[in-house]
Scaffold this active site. Structure first.
Site, PDB file in Angstrom:
ATOM      1  N   LYS A 184      30.031  20.775  74.346  1.00 44.70           N
ATOM      2  CA  LYS A 184      30.438  22.134  74.688  1.00 44.70           C
ATOM      3  C   LYS A 184      29.481  22.759  75.706  1.00 44.70           C
ATOM      4  O   LYS A 184      29.079  23.912  75.599  1.00 44.70           O
ATOM      5  CB  LYS A 184      30.514  22.985  73.418  1.00 44.70           C
ATOM      6  CG  LYS A 184      31.575  22.486  72.446  1.00 44.70           C
ATOM      7  CD  LYS A 184      31.648  23.319  71.215  1.00 44.70           C
ATOM      8  CE  LYS A 184      32.643  22.881  70.185  1.00 44.70           C
ATOM      9  NZ  LYS A 184      33.514  21.802  70.405  1.00 44.70           N
ATOM     10  N   CYS A 185      29.156  21.981  76.703  1.00 45.61           N
ATOM     11  CA  CYS A 185      28.181  22.370  77.722  1.00 45.61           C
ATOM     12  C   CYS A 185      28.868  22.395  79.082  1.00 45.61           C
ATOM     13  O   CYS A 185      29.842  21.675  79.312  1.00 45.61           O
ATOM     14  CB  CYS A 185      27.044  21.339  77.708  1.00 45.61           C
ATOM     15  SG  CYS A 185      25.797  21.549  78.990  1.00 45.61           S
ATOM     16  N   GLY A 186      28.355  23.198  79.979  1.00 45.56           N
ATOM     17  CA  GLY A 186      28.885  23.206  81.341  1.00 45.56           C
ATOM     18  C   GLY A 186      28.740  21.855  82.032  1.00 45.56           C
ATOM     19  O   GLY A 186      29.477  21.558  82.975  1.00 45.56           O
TER      20      GLY A 186
ATOM     21  N   THR B 167      29.210  18.968  80.460  1.00 46.57           N
ATOM     22  CA  THR B 167      29.976  17.978  79.709  1.00 46.57           C
ATOM     23  C   THR B 167      30.855  17.094  80.590  1.00 46.57           C
ATOM     24  O   THR B 167      30.998  15.903  80.300  1.00 46.57           O
ATOM     25  CB  THR B 167      30.797  18.669  78.594  1.00 46.57           C
ATOM     26  OG1 THR B 167      29.874  19.342  77.726  1.00 46.57           O
ATOM     27  CG2 THR B 167      31.600  17.677  77.794  1.00 46.57           C
TER      28      THR B 167
END
Length: 134
Positions: free
Chosen positions: A34-36, A38
């Site tokens: 759930k990371c930019g 990803t």
């Protein structure tokens, strides 16, 4: 320190001794779903497919250490990676990569190379040569 001296547990629960990859270069990446960053899963998968024939091993290490961006359990992580990015490279169980509970590999890297080598966010990459050296 030599990366081949360490082991992880794979997603799914089997033991993943890095000594199994003796003589192969290893790219280790701390990941989060759930990371930019990803979408890097897609590029890591391309890298894995393009170079695994030459011996390259790509290993993803899910971690919830940064911004709580890997909150799900390991089944959900595996499903997310497969469904969204067709990940086929080896993935470990969820690990801590910083602080007191950090996996021994990250502790050893910090002790040998100092604080600058420790990840400060998701998707830090560590390349180990065929001899297992950073």
């Amino acid at each position: 320190m030599n990366v081949q001296e360490y082991f992880f547990t794979a997603l799914g629960g089997s033991t993943m001794p890095l000594s199994n990859y003796r003589g192969q270069p290893i790219l280790i990446v701390n990941t989060a779903s759930k990371c930019g960053y990803t979408p890097q899963y897609q590029k890591l998968e391309f890298l894995w497919k393009d170079y695994k024939g030459s011996g390259l091993i790509v290993i993803g290490i899910p971690s919830n250490d940064f911004g709580e961006q890997e909150p799900d359990d390991e089944d959900a992580i595996a499903e997310f990676c497969t469904t969204n990015y067709n990940v086929t490279f080896p993935m470990t169980s969820k690990q801590s990569v910083i602080g007191r509970g950090a996996h021994p590999l990250f502790v050893a890297m910090r002790e040998e190379f100092g604080e600058d080598v420790i990840p400060r966010w998701n998707f830090y990459k560590y390349f180990f040569d065929r001899q297992g050296l950073l």
